[in-house]
Motif scaffolding. Structure first.
Motif, PDB file in Angstrom:
ATOM      1  N   LEU A  63      -5.710   3.971   1.810  1.00  0.00           N
ATOM      2  CA  LEU A  63      -6.336   2.721   1.372  1.00  0.00           C
ATOM      3  C   LEU A  63      -7.216   2.950   0.153  1.00  0.00           C
ATOM      4  O   LEU A  63      -8.388   2.599   0.126  1.00  0.00           O
ATOM      5  N   LEU A  87      -4.423  -0.414  -2.737  1.00  0.00           N
ATOM      6  CA  LEU A  87      -4.837  -1.749  -2.304  1.00  0.00           C
ATOM      7  C   LEU A  87      -4.409  -2.809  -3.317  1.00  0.00           C
ATOM      8  O   LEU A  87      -4.046  -3.929  -2.937  1.00  0.00           O
ATOM      9  N   VAL A 146       0.836  -1.200   0.000  1.00  0.00           N
ATOM     10  CA  VAL A 146       0.000   0.000   0.000  1.00  0.00           C
ATOM     11  C   VAL A 146       0.874   1.255   0.000  1.00  0.00           C
ATOM     12  O   VAL A 146       0.572   2.245  -0.686  1.00  0.00           O
TER      13      VAL A 146
END
Length: 384
Positions: free
Chosen positions: A170, A175, A137
């Motif tokens: 996120l 992701l 990430v």
């Protein structure tokens, strides 16, 4: 001074990349085993076998991570300051997840209670899965640019409250990068288990290698398409001489569609990185099916090297682009320490890194061989 300033800046970009790759190949294997622990190990003895394949050396492997952090602090202090403040919540999440590993490895088998052991099995899973995902990430967010800017004193400033700082990280592309990281490390752990254990654990690990390797390859390809057509890269249009004293605000940077692919046009040899990534994954799956996990472990490491190298080369010379003020972006040319600092660190690394590598190889050679259920049954329950 044997090396001029420009060359040293480039050398330290390579060395930091090598440390990150070393961490992925060594400690990533331990994390991959943790990711598979609750699923491949069907009995307590099988899970103890899995833990014993990495238990004796997991802490030594984690030194690569600590060393990489120290190298970033010494070679690129402004990157260290900006990254650790911007990714503070993510780093804390990784840190708390890593707490499960030393306690889980050392105390999981101290008690015979099944609930105690299952709880620590899931703790070891969290200690591998969370860092595996978050590291990817972080790279995904670097490719998109990080929302910070530098003031006249070169202090990094972010917008937003501290507690809400994790949610923007996120995002979908980040992701996806996390999926690449998680799947390739789990594949690496799977091929390690196939090499160090016997059936039925080895056969289950082989299935995990095929599944996770396939996910990693598909996600890596999708990520490449996304970078080419869905994400703006960064281009330096004007900057001081690259051997000048560092000043991140002295350059001009613009965002440009597809800019992260420019290096593959200007330097076609850079295409070796993604090719090695795909070929390494494919060969790992093939060697796993042919029951040659030793070769598969080598090709798995090469695949991870290609994937990490692809990210680094695509961003070159950027280390930490700024999405809110592109000219505040940090590059290897303007985020480096002084010439003297880089020189002293280089010679220290030239002396000690070969020693560390030699010791690592020697340790793995001493521990080579399969871990069996019979061996675990002969041990006391206070062992791993």
């Amino acid at each position: 001074m044997i090396f001029d300033y420009e060359v040293l800046k480039l050398i330290w970009w390579i060395l930091v990349g090598a440390l990150l790759i070393g961490f992925a190949v060594t400690d990533g294997m331990d994390m991959g085993v943790g990711n598979l622990l609750p699923f491949i190990g069907k009995t307590d003895e099988e899970r103890r076998v899995m833990i014993n394949t990495v238990g004796p050396h997991w802490d030594g492997n984690q030194v690569w991570f600590i060393t990489a952090g120290g190298a970033i602090f010494a070679a690129w202090p402004s990157v260290y300051a900006a990254a650790f403040s911007g990714f503070y919540m993510a780093m804390m999440l990784v840190l708390f997840a890593l707490f499960f590993r030393p306690v889980g490895f050392d105390y999981r088998s101290k008690l015979g209670d099944s609930r105690w052991r299952k709880a620590w099995d899931w703790g070891l899973f969290a200690g591998g899965a969370v860092p595996s995902l978050i590291f990817g990430v972080a790279f995904g967010n670097l490719l998109q640019g990080v929302p910070f800017h530098l003031d006249e004193l070169l202090r990094a400033h972010y917008e937003g409250a501290l507690l809400s700082a994790l949610l923007p990280l996120l995002n979908p592309f980040a992701l996806l990068a996390g999926v690449i990281s998680f799947s390739m490390l789990t594949m690496h752990g799977g091929i390690w288990l196939q090499m160090r254990t016997e059936d039925p654990i080895a056969s289950r690990a082989a299935k995990a290698v095929t599944i996770m390797g396939s996910i990693a390859a598909v996600a890596f390809a999708l990520g490449g398409v996304w970078v080419a057509y869905g994400i703006d890269g960064y281009v330096i249009v004007q900057q001081p001489p690259i051997n000048a004293l560092p000043n991140p605000l002295a350059k001009e940077v613009v965002r440009e569609a597809g800019a992260w692919l420019n290096i593959y046009d200007s330097q076609p040899i850079a295409m070796l990185a993604p090719v090695v990534g795909f070929v390494g994954i494919g060969l790992t799956i093939l060697f796993s099916k042919l029951k040659r996990p030793g070769f598969g472990f080598v090709t798995s490491g090469l695949g991870m090297t290609g994937i990490i190298g692809t990210a680094g080369l695509s961003m070159f010379p950027f280390i930490m682009p700024s999405s809110t003020q592109p000219s505040s972006s940090l590059t290897i040319w303007d985020a480096a320490s002084s010439h003297l600092t880089l020189t002293v660190m280089f010679w220290a690394t030239a002396i000690f890194l070969p020693l560390v590598l030699s010791y690592t190889v020697w340790c793995y050679y001493r521990m080579w061989g399969k871990v069996t259920v019979e061996e675990i049954q002969a041990r006391s329950h206070s062992a791993y």
